[in-house]
Structures are given as C-alpha cells and as structure tokens.
Scaffold this motif. Structure first.
Motif, PDB file in Angstrom:
ATOM      1  N   ILE A  10     -25.891 -24.927 -94.151  1.00  0.00           N
ATOM      2  CA  ILE A  10     -24.868 -25.254 -93.150  1.00  0.00           C
ATOM      3  C   ILE A  10     -25.024 -26.710 -92.738  1.00  0.00           C
ATOM      4  CG2 ILE A  10     -23.959 -24.691 -90.870  1.00  0.00           C
ATOM      5  CD1 ILE A  10     -24.972 -21.849 -91.273  1.00  0.00           C
ATOM      6  N   PRO A  11     -24.000 -27.545 -92.924  1.00  0.00           N
ATOM      7  CA  PRO A  11     -24.113 -28.990 -92.670  1.00  0.00           C
ATOM      8  C   PRO A  11     -23.960 -29.374 -91.203  1.00  0.00           C
ATOM      9  CG  PRO A  11     -21.943 -28.514 -93.491  1.00  0.00           C
ATOM     10  CD  PRO A  11     -22.690 -27.198 -93.501  1.00  0.00           C
ATOM     11  N   PHE A  12     -24.520 -28.587 -90.310  1.00  0.00           N
ATOM     12  CA  PHE A  12     -24.481 -28.884 -88.882  1.00  0.00           C
ATOM     13  C   PHE A  12     -25.833 -28.530 -88.287  1.00  0.00           C
ATOM     14  CE2 PHE A  12     -20.096 -27.626 -89.996  1.00  0.00           C
ATOM     15  CZ  PHE A  12     -19.418 -28.776 -89.664  1.00  0.00           C
ATOM     16  N   ASP A  13     -26.111 -29.122 -87.157  1.00  0.00           N
ATOM     17  CA  ASP A  13     -27.308 -28.721 -86.413  1.00  0.00           C
ATOM     18  C   ASP A  13     -27.105 -27.282 -85.942  1.00  0.00           C
ATOM     19  OD1 ASP A  13     -29.386 -28.299 -84.621  1.00  0.00           O
ATOM     20  OD2 ASP A  13     -29.378 -30.388 -83.954  1.00  0.00           O
ATOM     21  N   LEU A  14     -28.076 -26.421 -86.202  1.00  0.00           N
ATOM     22  CA  LEU A  14     -27.926 -24.998 -85.854  1.00  0.00           C
ATOM     23  C   LEU A  14     -27.744 -24.788 -84.355  1.00  0.00           C
ATOM     24  CD1 LEU A  14     -30.443 -23.177 -88.236  1.00  0.00           C
ATOM     25  CD2 LEU A  14     -28.027 -23.718 -88.575  1.00  0.00           C
ATOM     26  N   LYS A  15     -28.140 -25.769 -83.546  1.00  0.00           N
ATOM     27  CA  LYS A  15     -27.930 -25.649 -82.098  1.00  0.00           C
ATOM     28  C   LYS A  15     -26.453 -25.761 -81.733  1.00  0.00           C
ATOM     29  CE  LYS A  15     -32.449 -27.618 -80.902  1.00  0.00           C
ATOM     30  NZ  LYS A  15     -33.156 -28.719 -80.185  1.00  0.00           N
ATOM     31  N   ASP A  16     -25.681 -26.401 -82.614  1.00  0.00           N
ATOM     32  CA  ASP A  16     -24.266 -26.641 -82.313  1.00  0.00           C
ATOM     33  C   ASP A  16     -23.348 -25.584 -82.902  1.00  0.00           C
ATOM     34  OD1 ASP A  16     -24.991 -28.982 -81.019  1.00  0.00           O
ATOM     35  OD2 ASP A  16     -24.835 -30.179 -82.859  1.00  0.00           O
ATOM     36  N   ILE A  17     -23.915 -24.598 -83.556  1.00  0.00           N
ATOM     37  CA  ILE A  17     -23.089 -23.569 -84.188  1.00  0.00           C
ATOM     38  C   ILE A  17     -23.610 -22.187 -83.816  1.00  0.00           C
ATOM     39  CG2 ILE A  17     -22.507 -25.052 -86.145  1.00  0.00           C
ATOM     40  CD1 ILE A  17     -24.512 -23.364 -87.785  1.00  0.00           C
ATOM     41  N   VAL A  18     -22.763 -21.188 -84.062  1.00  0.00           N
ATOM     42  CA  VAL A  18     -23.142 -19.773 -83.996  1.00  0.00           C
ATOM     43  C   VAL A  18     -22.940 -19.212 -85.392  1.00  0.00           C
ATOM     44  CG1 VAL A  18     -22.630 -17.516 -83.020  1.00  0.00           C
ATOM     45  CG2 VAL A  18     -22.502 -19.548 -81.579  1.00  0.00           C
ATOM     46  N   TRP A  19     -23.949 -18.563 -85.927  1.00  0.00           N
ATOM     47  CA  TRP A  19     -23.835 -18.051 -87.289  1.00  0.00           C
ATOM     48  C   TRP A  19     -24.375 -16.629 -87.369  1.00  0.00           C
ATOM     49  CZ3 TRP A  19     -28.199 -16.881 -90.279  1.00  0.00           C
ATOM     50  CH2 TRP A  19     -29.433 -17.311 -89.765  1.00  0.00           C
ATOM     51  N   ASP A  20     -23.915 -15.929 -88.378  1.00  0.00           N
ATOM     52  CA  ASP A  20     -24.365 -14.559 -88.627  1.00  0.00           C
ATOM     53  C   ASP A  20     -24.386 -14.360 -90.141  1.00  0.00           C
ATOM     54  OD1 ASP A  20     -25.246 -12.007 -88.193  1.00  0.00           O
ATOM     55  OD2 ASP A  20     -23.309 -11.195 -87.568  1.00  0.00           O
ATOM     56  N   TYR A  21     -25.094 -13.360 -90.581  1.00  0.00           N
ATOM     57  CA  TYR A  21     -25.192 -13.103 -92.019  1.00  0.00           C
ATOM     58  C   TYR A  21     -25.094 -11.611 -92.287  1.00  0.00           C
ATOM     59  CZ  TYR A  21     -29.972 -11.371 -91.444  1.00  0.00           C
ATOM     60  OH  TYR A  21     -31.072 -10.635 -91.079  1.00  0.00           O
ATOM     61  N   GLN A  22     -24.785 -11.288 -93.537  1.00  0.00           N
ATOM     62  CA  GLN A  22     -24.743  -9.896 -93.974  1.00  0.00           C
ATOM     63  C   GLN A  22     -25.170  -9.821 -95.430  1.00  0.00           C
ATOM     64  OE1 GLN A  22     -21.359  -7.592 -92.797  1.00  0.00           O
ATOM     65  NE2 GLN A  22     -21.526  -6.190 -94.528  1.00  0.00           N
ATOM     66  N   GLN A  23     -26.060  -8.879 -95.718  1.00  0.00           N
ATOM     67  CA  GLN A  23     -26.449  -8.647 -97.113  1.00  0.00           C
ATOM     68  C   GLN A  23     -25.264  -8.003 -97.824  1.00  0.00           C
ATOM     69  OE1 GLN A  23     -30.190  -6.623 -97.642  1.00  0.00           O
ATOM     70  NE2 GLN A  23     -29.633  -5.886 -99.676  1.00  0.00           N
ATOM     71  N   LEU A  24     -24.839  -8.625 -98.924  1.00  0.00           N
ATOM     72  CA  LEU A  24     -23.601  -8.214 -99.587  1.00  0.00           C
ATOM     73  C   LEU A  24     -23.833  -7.381-100.832  1.00  0.00           C
ATOM     74  CD1 LEU A  24     -21.711 -11.589 -99.209  1.00  0.00           C
ATOM     75  CD2 LEU A  24     -21.632  -9.601 -97.705  1.00  0.00           C
ATOM     76  N   THR A  25     -25.006  -7.480-101.439  1.00  0.00           N
ATOM     77  CA  THR A  25     -25.325  -6.649-102.590  1.00  0.00           C
ATOM     78  C   THR A  25     -26.632  -5.937-102.327  1.00  0.00           C
ATOM     79  OG1 THR A  25     -26.449  -8.495-103.674  1.00  0.00           O
ATOM     80  CG2 THR A  25     -24.141  -8.125-104.250  1.00  0.00           C
ATOM     81  N   GLU A  26     -26.754  -4.757-102.885  1.00  0.00           N
ATOM     82  CA  GLU A  26     -27.950  -3.952-102.689  1.00  0.00           C
ATOM     83  C   GLU A  26     -29.086  -4.442-103.582  1.00  0.00           C
ATOM     84  OE1 GLU A  26     -28.531  -1.662-100.520  1.00  0.00           O
ATOM     85  OE2 GLU A  26     -26.519  -1.554 -99.682  1.00  0.00           O
ATOM     86  N   LYS A  27     -30.299  -4.103-103.149  1.00  0.00           N
ATOM     87  CA  LYS A  27     -31.479  -4.399-103.964  1.00  0.00           C
ATOM     88  C   LYS A  27     -31.542  -3.398-105.107  1.00  0.00           C
ATOM     89  CE  LYS A  27     -36.521  -4.567-103.616  1.00  0.00           C
ATOM     90  NZ  LYS A  27     -37.685  -4.372-102.707  1.00  0.00           N
ATOM     91  N   VAL A  28     -31.401  -3.914-106.347  1.00  0.00           N
ATOM     92  CA  VAL A  28     -31.380  -3.064-107.540  1.00  0.00           C
ATOM     93  C   VAL A  28     -32.557  -3.447-108.436  1.00  0.00           C
ATOM     94  CG1 VAL A  28     -30.022  -2.309-109.527  1.00  0.00           C
ATOM     95  CG2 VAL A  28     -28.879  -2.911-107.390  1.00  0.00           C
TER      96      VAL A  28
END
Length: 581
Positions: A134-152
């Motif tokens: 992410i090309p911003f300081d993490l203090k200036d943004i709100v972010w979230d993530y999600q695992q999109l593929t299963e562990k196979v």
C-alpha cells in the motif's frame, strides 16, 4: 485510470447448487440494514432472516441535490439532511445491524500470494505485506484483508486480498452519518456489495460481466465460475467511450487467463439502466446475451413492501441489498473498512450493559456474603446451646431406635410367616364365589373353613391326618426355620339326596376341576371326603333322611399351577390336564 486484478477463488459453489438449509446456520431472527450513499441518492434496504427464509422488510430512496461547488460542505449538509429524513421514516431496532457503502473509486485493492500458513500466523504476514503493497502511510489509511483461496496440499501459496481507503474519506463519511455512527457495524465497497448479492441470489452460467452504472461511476464485475474480477470506471454516461472501456476490460481479463475464455452474458444493474435507451445501446454494441437484473430468487418481499414499487426500482437497490446480506452474515466477501478504534468503541458500548450487570452482581454477591457472615457469627454465638440440644435429640432418637429394634425382633417371626405364605391366599377373591355357585340347590353348606398347615404334616400317601386339620398355633421365634405352608380348605354341609354317589358326582368332581382367575388347570388338589364325616341324618319333621358330609382339599401353589400349565402346552396342545385329585 487504474486497472486492478481481482482474481478470487470462492470458498463456495453457486448458491443454487446447495440447499438453503445449509446456508442458514442459525434459525433465530436476524435483521440488517444496507445503506448505500452516492452523490445523488441515499438508498436503504432491510433484510430479515427468519428460520430459513430471507425477507425484504423495508426499502427507501431519498434524493440528494447535486451541488456544483468546489467545497464539499453543501454536499455534506444535504447528506446529513437525507440521513435525518431516513431516520424519521424508518425504525432501526437496537438489535439490527447497519452496513454502509463506500464507492469503488475510494478503495484501493491489492492482492498478494503468501506461503500457506496457519491462521494464527496469517495476520502478522499480511501486516508486513500491507506495508510493502500500500503506497501510503498505514496511519493515514484504514485497511482490511480476507483470505481468498484455501490452503491446499498441492499448492505452495494462498491468495489474500487487501482493501484500503483513506482515513480522511472515511472520517468525512462518518461525519455525514453521525446519527447512525453508533449503530454502524461495517463499511463495504459498492462493487464487493454487488458481488455479494449476485453470488448469493443469482444463477450465473458461463463467463458473465456485470455492469453497474450509477450517476458518478460504473463498476464492472466479471464472474467466471469460481473466480471474479472487477474494475471501477469514473464515468456515468452510457456511450461509446464506456463501451470501449468495457471491451478493453474484457480483453484484459482474457489475457489473465491461461485458457481461452469466451463471454456469454452481460447482466445490467444500476439506476442508469432504468432508461431503455441505455439498455438498447449496450445490446446493440455487444453480441452477448444481455439481461437486466430484475428478479430475486432467494430473497422474498415481506408484506411491508409494495411489490410494484420494488420492481420498478430494483436496479437502484443492488448495493443496498448486498450490504444487508453482509450484515446478517451471508456475504462471501466480509471486508470491513470501519476504523478499528470505532469498532472497539462500538463493542465496548455493547458490553456496557453486561459490565453494569456484572458490577451489580458483584455488589449483590458482597451483600450476600456480608449477610452470610453476620448470620454465621450469630449462629456461632449460640452454638453451645444448639449443640447441647442436638446431643439431647440424638440420645432421644437412639432410645427410640432401640425400642423400635426390640419391637421389630419381637414381630419378626410373624412377619416371616406372612412373607412365606404362598400368593394363593388371594383365592378368596374369586374362590368363594365359584365354590358357592357350583353347590347344587338340594345341598346346604353349614361351614366353609381354611387353615395353613406345614407341608411336612402330609403323609406319603398325600392324605392329611386328622391332627393336621386344625391350624397350629404360631409360636414367635427370633430365628424361625424355613417352612413351606400349604393352604387347607374345607366345607361342611347336608345333602337332601342321601347318596354318596350324588356327593361325589355333584360336589367333589366340580371342586376337583374348579379353575380360578385366568388359569388353565384346576386350582385344588387332594380333594376328598373327611373320613368318618359322612352319616345319615334322620329328620323328625318328616322331610326324609339327609346325609351330612365334610370335604377338604389343598390349594395348589402358583408354582405348581405354572408347572402344570407348561406341561399342558407341551402335550401337543392339550387344553385339559389330567385330574390330580
């Protein structure tokens, strides 16, 4: 113009390949509001899950005036007015979830492949990658993530999606909806909300592109079986330029695929496609089948919603319905861009009643403990007197116990005798009635008697001696020997027919074959005339001579009767056993 790859392997097959009962894991009632805000409209939808049914309980569209100004102050004021108008018309319950939208143009997506790790290690790795991607300081943004593929087992990586938005953008949104801020549970991007609705409600066959055209932008979502890809285009006109961008996006998607991909369907949604000319323009410029999103398959309308109004405006509500689905836990993509500190504040607010209740319980517990200590202190102060009374009661009870034990020993012999008596003593319930009924009319009974005798008193010829006729007196004994008792019965009477043959035929034989209850064999044995009891009686009144008699017999035990019945069954179905008199 940015073009981002969003290639996501879904955890689920199409909803239509599953039973809805597998989707709804909790049968209790749940409700959620989806609130979609853009430059021109505030659109809301409420979905309620009751058992295994989803119902649209409420809908609303509030227009927001378009302001031509470099400042956002006027626009913010109009949004706040729209929120107040929404709250005045719609009732949000305390337990309802609220999910708000943010435009796809305001969200930066990034996708990373990381080694397959356990879930507890995933957060740390993703946090490191977020700083790199992410090309911003993490203090200036709100972010979230999600695992999109299963562990196979066969793969050496898993795919994770990162979604980020500037804090300034989110703070402005939250300021505009401040009356709803404490009720808000999530913020989701519009294209992801649309994907949640389509993947949940629609049957997608083949490679399909969803075009959601609104006033300020157009979102493209390509659905390809277990994958999807999206792009947001900052244009609101359905014209040749938009067609070119759509075609460019479709070609770019094909270049991402290792195998050849052929589009089959275009699905149109968004308020721009309420205009027939826009639909015709898309149809004329593409050779694929063009469909308009106008029917819900897995969500129904409640009686609170006007079906005609909904069908006329369904293209407006795709983002709001997708947001509401996420609110009740049925969205595939669960990204939440609500600032973490506000999530914690909301959680603390929810827990305040429980904290107050806990403090109340603690105070009550202390009060109960104090009361208990006070009571115990008073009890201890009087303990000596109490213990003396208890000891005195114990002595009295000990004396009563000894008296009861002596009394029990005294009566033990009689109790043992009663317990040893054969259950055939109950023949009086039925025996007397049948016995009297078989006596002929010209015979009168003067006495019916019974007594218990010892089995050993019967001689080897099964004749009862005269001495055993009289019942023996029971002598109490502290240790009586095991004795088997037999019930001896007898009758005395006179017959007007002065013939022993008559007595044998009409009294003795009926007594010998008499059965009791539901038994299949005779109840009596050793039926006989008492020796010396038969004699002629001469009547002085001229009524002729009579003959007096006395007959006695032994009542069979239950065991004897059962044995005889079993013998009868084994003799080829013989129903009448041989006479054992």
């Amino acid at each position: 113009m940015k073009l981002e790859r969003l290639l996501i392997k879904s955890k689920f097959q199409s909803l239509n390949s599953q039973k809805l009962s597998q989707v709804f894991k909790n049968s209790r009632k749940k409700s959620a509001w989806g609130i979609d805000i853009n430059e021109c409209f505030l659109r809301v939808a409420k979905i309620t899950q009751v058992s295994q049914e989803l119902l649209i309980d409420d809908l609303g569209i509030i227009e927001i005036p378009q302001v031509q100004s470099e400042s956002n102050d006027s626009q913010s004021a109009d949004v706040k007015k729209a929120i107040q108008a929404f709250l005045s018309k719609h009732n949000i319950l305390k337990e309802d979830k609220v999910v708000m939208s943010i435009s796809g143009q305001s969200v930066l997506p990034r996708f990373i492949n990381i080694p397959p790790v356990e879930k507890k290690q995933l957060k740390g790795i993703v946090n490191y990658e977020a700083k790199q991607q992410i090309p911003f300081d993490l203090k200036d943004i709100v972010w979230d993530y999600q695992q999109l593929t299963e562990k196979v087992a066969d793969t050496n990586s898993i795919e994770v999606g990162l979604f980020a938005s500037k804090r300034a953008t989110l703070d402005q949104l939250l300021a505009n909806i401040s009356p709803l801020e404490t009720r808000l549970t999530a913020i989701q991007a519009v294209p992801l909300a649309i994907y949640n609705l389509i993947s949940f409600d629609q049957q997608i066959n083949g490679l399909t592109i969803i075009i959601n055209s609104e006033t300020e932008s157009t979102d493209l979502i390509i659905v390809d079986g277990l994958y999807f890809w999206l792009r947001s285009i900052p244009t609101s006109k359905v014209d040749a330029d938009l067609v070119k961008e759509i075609q460019r996006s479709m070609e770019y998607y094909k270049s991402l695929m290792r195998e050849a991909s052929n589009f089959q369907t275009i699905l149109l949604t968004g308020n721009k496609f309420n205009e027939p000319n826009n639909v015709k323009f898309i149809t004329d410029n593409f050779t694929y089948e063009v469909k308009i999103f106008k029917t819900l398959n897995n969500v129904k309308l409640s009686s609170n919603v006007n079906a005609t109004d909904f069908n006329e405006n369904i293209l407006h509500f795709t983002p709001a319905l997708g947001l509401a689905l996420q609110g009740i836990g049925l969205g595939r993509i669960k990204i939440n861009l609500l600032p973490p500190e506000r999530i914690k504040t909301a959680e603390i607010s929810k827990k305040k009643p429980y904290a107050i209740a806990s403090l109340g319980c603690l105070a009550l517990s202390l009060l109960i403990q104090y009361s208990g200590l006070y009571t115990r202190n008073t009890y201890l102060q009087n303990s000596e007197t109490l213990y003396q009374k208890v000891l005195q009661n114990i002595k009295e009870l000990e004396g009563k116990y000894k008296n009861a034990e002596t009394h029990t020993q005294t009566n033990k012999s009689a109790l043992d005798l009663i317990s040893s008596v054969d259950p055939s003593r109950f023949i009086w319930l039925e025996g007397l009635d049948k016995l009297v009924s078989l006596i002929p009319n010209n015979v009168s009974l003067s006495n019916i008697q019974s007594s218990w005798i010892d089995e050993g008193a019967i001689n080897s010829s099964k004749k009862v001696s005269a001495e055993t006729v009289q019942p023996k007196k029971t002598v109490a004994s502290t240790k009586p020997g095991p004795l088997k008792k037999l019930l001896l019965m007898g009758i005395k009477g006179e017959s007007q027919e002065p013939s022993m043959r008559f007595i044998e035929e009409h009294i003795i034989k009926p007594v010998q074959s008499l059965t009791l209850f539901d038994q299949k064999v005779a109840a009596f044995k050793n039926v006989e005339i008492v020796p010396g009891s038969s004699r002629q009686v001469e009547r002085k009144n001229g009524q002729g001579n009579h003959i007096s008699f006395e007959i006695r017999w032994i009542v069979k035990s239950i065991d004897e009767i059962h044995d005889e019945e079993n013998s009868v069954i084994s003799l080829n179905g013989t129903s009448t056993p041989p006479n054992k008199s």
